[in-house]
Design an enzyme around this catalytic site. Structure first.
Site, short mmCIF file in Angstrom:
data_model
loop_
_atom_site.label_atom_id
_atom_site.label_comp_id
_atom_site.label_asym_id
_atom_site.label_seq_id
_atom_site.Cartn_x
_atom_site.Cartn_y
_atom_site.Cartn_z
N ASP A 38 -2.42 7.48 10.51
CA ASP A 38 -2.69 7.58 11.94
C ASP A 38 -3.92 8.44 12.20
OD1 ASP A 38 -2.31 7.25 14.62
OD2 ASP A 38 -0.59 8.57 14.79
N HIS A 55 -11.17 2.62 11.83
CA HIS A 55 -10.35 1.78 10.96
C HIS A 55 -11.11 1.47 9.66
CE1 HIS A 55 -7.39 1.56 14.01
NE2 HIS A 55 -8.07 0.76 14.81
N LEU A 149 1.22 0.88 -10.34
CA LEU A 149 1.60 1.15 -8.94
C LEU A 149 1.76 -0.15 -8.14
CD1 LEU A 149 1.51 3.50 -6.56
CD2 LEU A 149 -0.65 2.39 -6.10
C1 FPP Z 1 -3.47 4.07 13.45
O1 FPP Z 1 -4.50 4.85 13.97
C2 FPP Z 1 -4.03 3.11 12.52
C3 FPP Z 1 -3.84 1.76 12.54
C4 FPP Z 1 -2.97 1.07 13.52
C5 FPP Z 1 -4.52 0.89 11.58
C6 FPP Z 1 -4.45 1.42 10.20
C7 FPP Z 1 -5.32 0.64 9.34
C8 FPP Z 1 -6.05 1.19 8.34
C9 FPP Z 1 -6.03 2.60 7.97
C10 FPP Z 1 -6.86 0.34 7.49
C11 FPP Z 1 -5.95 -0.52 6.68
C12 FPP Z 1 -6.60 -1.10 5.57
C13 FPP Z 1 -6.17 -2.21 4.98
C14 FPP Z 1 -6.77 -2.59 3.71
C15 FPP Z 1 -5.13 -3.09 5.55
P1 FPP Z 1 -4.81 4.74 15.53
O2 FPP Z 1 -5.76 3.63 15.74
O3 FPP Z 1 -3.52 4.63 16.27
O4 FPP Z 1 -5.49 6.13 15.80
P2 FPP Z 1 -5.38 6.99 17.14
O5 FPP Z 1 -3.93 7.37 17.28
O6 FPP Z 1 -6.26 8.15 16.86
O7 FPP Z 1 -5.87 6.12 18.26
#
Ligand code: FPP
Length: 259
Positions: A38, A55, A149
Protein backbone atom coordinates in the site's frame (compact mmCIF):
# COMPACT_ATOMS: atom_id res chain seq x y z
CA UNK A 1 38.12 10.42 -3.98
CA UNK A 2 34.31 10.76 -3.71
CA UNK A 3 33.89 7.72 -5.93
CA UNK A 4 36.15 5.72 -3.63
CA UNK A 5 34.10 6.75 -0.59
CA UNK A 6 30.86 5.82 -2.40
CA UNK A 7 32.30 2.44 -3.40
CA UNK A 8 33.41 1.77 0.18
CA UNK A 9 29.95 2.77 1.48
CA UNK A 10 28.20 0.47 -1.02
CA UNK A 11 30.48 -2.44 -0.15
CA UNK A 12 29.92 -1.80 3.53
CA UNK A 13 26.11 -1.66 3.12
CA UNK A 14 25.95 -4.84 1.11
CA UNK A 15 28.12 -6.67 3.62
CA UNK A 16 25.79 -5.64 6.48
CA UNK A 17 22.81 -6.76 4.38
CA UNK A 18 24.54 -10.10 3.70
CA UNK A 19 25.39 -10.47 7.41
CA UNK A 20 21.76 -9.80 8.35
CA UNK A 21 20.51 -12.32 5.78
CA UNK A 22 22.87 -14.99 7.11
CA UNK A 23 21.84 -14.27 10.73
CA UNK A 24 18.13 -14.49 9.82
CA UNK A 25 18.65 -17.80 8.00
CA UNK A 26 20.02 -19.34 11.22
CA UNK A 27 16.56 -18.98 12.85
CA UNK A 28 13.18 -20.24 11.58
CA UNK A 29 12.13 -18.13 8.60
CA UNK A 30 8.37 -17.61 7.99
CA UNK A 31 7.20 -20.19 5.48
CA UNK A 32 4.51 -17.96 4.02
CA UNK A 33 4.79 -14.16 3.93
CA UNK A 34 1.79 -12.14 2.73
CA UNK A 35 2.08 -8.45 1.88
CA UNK A 36 -0.50 -5.71 1.42
CA UNK A 37 1.49 -3.39 -0.83
CA UNK A 38 0.00 0.00 0.00
CA UNK A 39 1.01 3.62 -0.52
CA UNK A 40 1.85 3.79 -4.22
CA UNK A 41 -0.53 6.70 -4.78
CA UNK A 42 0.82 8.72 -1.85
CA UNK A 43 4.40 8.04 -2.96
CA UNK A 44 3.56 9.55 -6.36
CA UNK A 45 1.61 12.46 -4.88
CA UNK A 46 4.57 13.44 -2.69
CA UNK A 47 6.60 13.80 -5.89
CA UNK A 48 3.84 15.55 -7.86
CA UNK A 49 3.69 12.53 -10.17
CA UNK A 50 0.58 10.72 -11.48
CA UNK A 51 -0.60 7.81 -9.30
CA UNK A 52 0.44 5.31 -11.96
CA UNK A 53 4.07 6.35 -11.47
CA UNK A 54 3.74 5.02 -7.92
CA UNK A 55 2.42 1.70 -9.20
CA UNK A 56 5.31 1.45 -11.64
CA UNK A 57 7.83 2.08 -8.88
CA UNK A 58 5.95 -0.44 -6.73
CA UNK A 59 6.41 -3.06 -9.43
CA UNK A 60 10.20 -2.73 -9.14
CA UNK A 61 9.91 -3.37 -5.41
CA UNK A 62 8.03 -6.60 -6.18
CA UNK A 63 11.14 -7.86 -7.94
CA UNK A 64 13.56 -7.00 -5.11
CA UNK A 65 11.22 -8.42 -2.47
CA UNK A 66 10.74 -11.66 -4.44
CA UNK A 67 14.46 -12.18 -4.90
CA UNK A 68 15.23 -11.60 -1.23
CA UNK A 69 12.36 -13.80 -0.01
CA UNK A 70 13.64 -16.56 -2.29
CA UNK A 71 17.17 -16.11 -0.98
CA UNK A 72 15.91 -16.32 2.62
CA UNK A 73 14.13 -19.62 1.98
CA UNK A 74 10.56 -18.28 2.27
CA UNK A 75 8.33 -20.88 0.59
CA UNK A 76 5.38 -18.69 -0.43
CA UNK A 77 5.14 -14.94 -0.99
CA UNK A 78 1.59 -13.72 -1.54
CA UNK A 79 1.28 -10.16 -2.84
CA UNK A 80 -2.02 -8.27 -2.81
CA UNK A 81 -1.80 -6.58 -6.20
CA UNK A 82 -5.49 -5.85 -6.92
CA UNK A 83 -8.62 -6.39 -4.85
CA UNK A 84 -12.17 -7.11 -6.01
CA UNK A 85 -12.92 -3.57 -4.75
CA UNK A 86 -10.12 -1.88 -6.74
CA UNK A 87 -12.31 -1.79 -9.89
CA UNK A 88 -13.87 1.35 -8.34
CA UNK A 89 -10.68 3.29 -9.16
CA UNK A 90 -10.42 5.58 -12.21
CA UNK A 91 -10.42 3.65 -15.47
CA UNK A 92 -6.94 4.75 -16.51
CA UNK A 93 -5.47 3.58 -13.18
CA UNK A 94 -7.20 0.19 -13.39
CA UNK A 95 -6.02 -0.25 -16.98
CA UNK A 96 -2.48 0.64 -15.95
CA UNK A 97 -2.39 -1.81 -13.04
CA UNK A 98 -3.75 -4.53 -15.35
CA UNK A 99 -0.78 -3.93 -17.68
CA UNK A 100 1.78 -4.35 -14.90
CA UNK A 101 1.81 -8.17 -14.83
CA UNK A 102 2.74 -8.12 -18.55
CA UNK A 103 5.47 -5.57 -18.02
CA UNK A 104 6.77 -7.27 -14.88
CA UNK A 105 6.77 -10.78 -16.32
CA UNK A 106 7.92 -9.57 -19.75
CA UNK A 107 11.02 -8.14 -18.08
CA UNK A 108 11.68 -10.44 -15.14
CA UNK A 109 10.32 -13.86 -16.11
CA UNK A 110 13.77 -15.12 -17.26
CA UNK A 111 15.21 -14.04 -13.90
CA UNK A 112 12.37 -15.78 -12.03
CA UNK A 113 12.93 -18.96 -14.05
CA UNK A 114 16.68 -18.80 -13.45
CA UNK A 115 16.09 -18.41 -9.70
CA UNK A 116 13.69 -21.35 -9.51
CA UNK A 117 10.69 -19.15 -8.60
CA UNK A 118 7.22 -20.53 -9.37
CA UNK A 119 4.53 -18.00 -10.35
CA UNK A 120 0.93 -18.52 -9.22
CA UNK A 121 -2.19 -16.43 -8.98
CA UNK A 122 -5.26 -16.39 -6.76
CA UNK A 123 -8.35 -14.35 -7.55
CA UNK A 124 -11.24 -14.21 -9.97
CA UNK A 125 -9.70 -14.84 -13.37
CA UNK A 126 -12.83 -14.40 -15.49
CA UNK A 127 -13.02 -10.60 -14.97
CA UNK A 128 -9.36 -9.98 -15.83
CA UNK A 129 -8.46 -8.53 -19.24
CA UNK A 130 -7.29 -11.27 -21.61
CA UNK A 131 -3.79 -9.76 -21.91
CA UNK A 132 -3.33 -9.75 -18.11
CA UNK A 133 -4.47 -13.33 -17.72
CA UNK A 134 -2.39 -14.43 -20.67
CA UNK A 135 0.81 -12.97 -19.14
CA UNK A 136 0.12 -14.67 -15.80
CA UNK A 137 -0.80 -18.03 -17.34
CA UNK A 138 2.30 -17.99 -19.53
CA UNK A 139 4.45 -17.35 -16.45
CA UNK A 140 2.63 -20.09 -14.51
CA UNK A 141 3.24 -22.53 -17.33
CA UNK A 142 6.92 -21.62 -17.74
CA UNK A 143 7.65 -21.88 -14.02
CA UNK A 144 5.45 -24.85 -13.12
CA UNK A 145 8.41 -27.20 -12.60
CA UNK A 146 10.33 -24.75 -10.39
CA UNK A 147 10.40 -25.65 -6.73
CA UNK A 148 11.84 -22.56 -5.07
CA UNK A 149 9.73 -19.67 -3.79
CA UNK A 150 6.09 -19.57 -4.91
CA UNK A 151 5.28 -16.01 -5.96
CA UNK A 152 1.53 -15.89 -5.55
CA UNK A 153 -0.18 -12.79 -6.97
CA UNK A 154 -3.53 -11.96 -5.38
CA UNK A 155 -5.17 -10.33 -8.38
CA UNK A 156 -8.87 -9.48 -8.40
CA UNK A 157 -8.95 -11.21 -5.02
CA UNK A 158 -11.47 -10.60 -2.24
CA UNK A 159 -11.61 -12.68 0.90
CA UNK A 160 -15.35 -12.41 1.64
CA UNK A 161 -16.26 -13.49 -1.90
CA UNK A 162 -13.77 -16.35 -1.57
CA UNK A 163 -15.41 -17.51 1.69
CA UNK A 164 -18.94 -17.25 0.26
CA UNK A 165 -17.86 -19.30 -2.77
CA UNK A 166 -16.30 -21.90 -0.49
CA UNK A 167 -19.53 -22.13 1.54
CA UNK A 168 -21.56 -22.58 -1.66
CA UNK A 169 -19.25 -25.40 -2.76
CA UNK A 170 -19.49 -27.03 0.67
CA UNK A 171 -23.32 -26.90 0.43
CA UNK A 172 -23.22 -28.43 -3.05
CA UNK A 173 -20.88 -31.21 -1.95
CA UNK A 174 -23.06 -31.85 1.07
CA UNK A 175 -26.21 -32.04 -1.08
CA UNK A 176 -24.57 -34.46 -3.48
CA UNK A 177 -23.24 -36.59 -0.63
CA UNK A 178 -19.53 -35.96 -1.36
CA UNK A 179 -19.13 -34.29 2.04
CA UNK A 180 -20.85 -35.34 5.29
CA UNK A 181 -21.65 -32.67 7.88
CA UNK A 182 -19.51 -34.36 10.55
CA UNK A 183 -16.53 -34.41 8.15
CA UNK A 184 -16.45 -30.62 7.85
CA UNK A 185 -13.72 -29.13 10.01
CA UNK A 186 -11.27 -26.21 9.65
CA UNK A 187 -8.83 -28.21 7.58
CA UNK A 188 -11.52 -29.44 5.20
CA UNK A 189 -13.00 -25.93 4.88
CA UNK A 190 -9.52 -24.54 4.08
CA UNK A 191 -9.32 -26.97 1.18
CA UNK A 192 -12.27 -25.14 -0.43
CA UNK A 193 -10.40 -21.80 -0.44
CA UNK A 194 -8.18 -20.39 -3.19
CA UNK A 195 -5.20 -21.00 -0.92
CA UNK A 196 -5.87 -24.73 -0.55
CA UNK A 197 -2.35 -25.66 -1.64
CA UNK A 198 -0.56 -23.22 0.71
CA UNK A 199 0.08 -23.11 4.42
CA UNK A 200 -1.56 -20.12 6.14
CA UNK A 201 0.64 -16.99 6.18
CA UNK A 202 3.01 -16.85 9.15
CA UNK A 203 3.68 -13.17 8.65
CA UNK A 204 1.51 -10.39 7.23
CA UNK A 205 3.16 -7.10 6.26
CA UNK A 206 1.22 -3.95 5.38
CA UNK A 207 2.96 -0.80 4.27
CA UNK A 208 1.91 2.88 4.30
CA UNK A 209 0.68 3.22 7.89
CA UNK A 210 -2.82 1.78 7.34
CA UNK A 211 -3.76 -0.69 10.08
CA UNK A 212 -6.45 -2.82 8.46
CA UNK A 213 -6.88 -5.99 6.42
CA UNK A 214 -8.94 -4.61 3.51
CA UNK A 215 -10.67 -7.92 2.74
CA UNK A 216 -7.39 -9.82 2.48
CA UNK A 217 -7.11 -13.48 3.54
CA UNK A 218 -9.50 -13.09 6.48
CA UNK A 219 -9.69 -16.83 7.20
CA UNK A 220 -6.04 -17.58 6.51
CA UNK A 221 -4.63 -14.80 8.72
CA UNK A 222 -6.33 -16.06 11.91
CA UNK A 223 -3.01 -16.87 13.63
CA UNK A 224 -0.52 -14.87 11.55
CA UNK A 225 1.87 -12.35 13.04
CA UNK A 226 1.22 -8.80 11.77
CA UNK A 227 3.89 -6.21 11.00
CA UNK A 228 2.81 -2.72 9.99
CA UNK A 229 5.10 0.02 8.76
CA UNK A 230 4.61 3.67 7.75
CA UNK A 231 6.96 3.14 4.80
CA UNK A 232 5.18 3.54 1.45
CA UNK A 233 5.42 0.45 -0.79
CA UNK A 234 7.72 2.03 -3.43
CA UNK A 235 10.15 2.87 -0.59
CA UNK A 236 10.01 -0.63 0.90
CA UNK A 237 13.56 -1.95 0.80
CA UNK A 238 15.38 -5.19 1.51
CA UNK A 239 16.23 -3.79 4.95
CA UNK A 240 12.51 -3.38 5.72
CA UNK A 241 11.75 -7.01 4.81
CA UNK A 242 14.65 -8.16 6.95
CA UNK A 243 13.42 -5.99 9.83
CA UNK A 244 9.92 -7.49 9.58
CA UNK A 245 11.35 -11.02 9.66
CA UNK A 246 13.66 -10.17 12.57
CA UNK A 247 10.63 -8.92 14.54
CA UNK A 248 8.73 -12.10 13.55
CA UNK A 249 11.60 -14.24 14.83
CA UNK A 250 11.39 -12.54 18.24
CA UNK A 251 7.64 -13.07 18.59
CA UNK A 252 6.29 -15.97 20.63
CA UNK A 253 3.51 -17.69 18.73
CA UNK A 254 1.11 -19.49 21.04
CA UNK A 255 -1.82 -20.30 18.70
CA UNK A 256 -4.22 -19.80 21.61
CA UNK A 257 -2.27 -22.03 23.99
CA UNK A 258 0.28 -21.14 26.67
CA UNK A 259 4.03 -21.59 26.61
C1 FPP B 1 -2.16 0.18 -3.24
O1 FPP B 1 -1.63 1.46 -3.18
C2 FPP B 1 -1.60 -0.51 -4.40
C3 FPP B 1 -2.31 -1.12 -5.38
C4 FPP B 1 -3.79 -1.23 -5.40
C5 FPP B 1 -1.62 -1.72 -6.53
C6 FPP B 1 -0.45 -2.52 -6.13
C7 FPP B 1 0.31 -2.90 -7.31
C8 FPP B 1 1.65 -2.95 -7.33
C9 FPP B 1 2.52 -2.68 -6.18
C10 FPP B 1 2.34 -3.39 -8.53
C11 FPP B 1 2.04 -4.83 -8.75
C12 FPP B 1 2.94 -5.44 -9.65
C13 FPP B 1 2.65 -6.54 -10.33
C14 FPP B 1 3.71 -7.21 -11.05
C15 FPP B 1 1.28 -7.10 -10.42
P1 FPP B 1 -2.61 2.70 -3.37
O2 FPP B 1 -2.72 2.99 -4.81
O3 FPP B 1 -3.90 2.40 -2.68
O4 FPP B 1 -1.83 3.83 -2.62
P2 FPP B 1 -2.47 5.03 -1.78
O5 FPP B 1 -3.21 4.41 -0.63
O6 FPP B 1 -1.28 5.81 -1.36
O7 FPP B 1 -3.38 5.77 -2.72
Amino acid sequence: MFNKIRLWKNQNNSSTLRDKIEAIKKLPVPEHVAIIMDGNGRWAKKRALPRIAGHHEGMKVVRKTTMLANDLGVKTLTLYAFSTENWKRPKNEVEYIMKLPEEFLGTFLPELVENNVQVKMMGYKNQLPVHTLHAIEKAMEETKHNNGLVLNFALNYGSRAEIIDAVKQVLNDSKSGILKENELDEQVFSSYLMTSEFADPDLLIRTSGEIRLSNFMLWQLAYSEFWFTDVLWPDFSEEHLLEAIEVFQKRQRRFGGIL
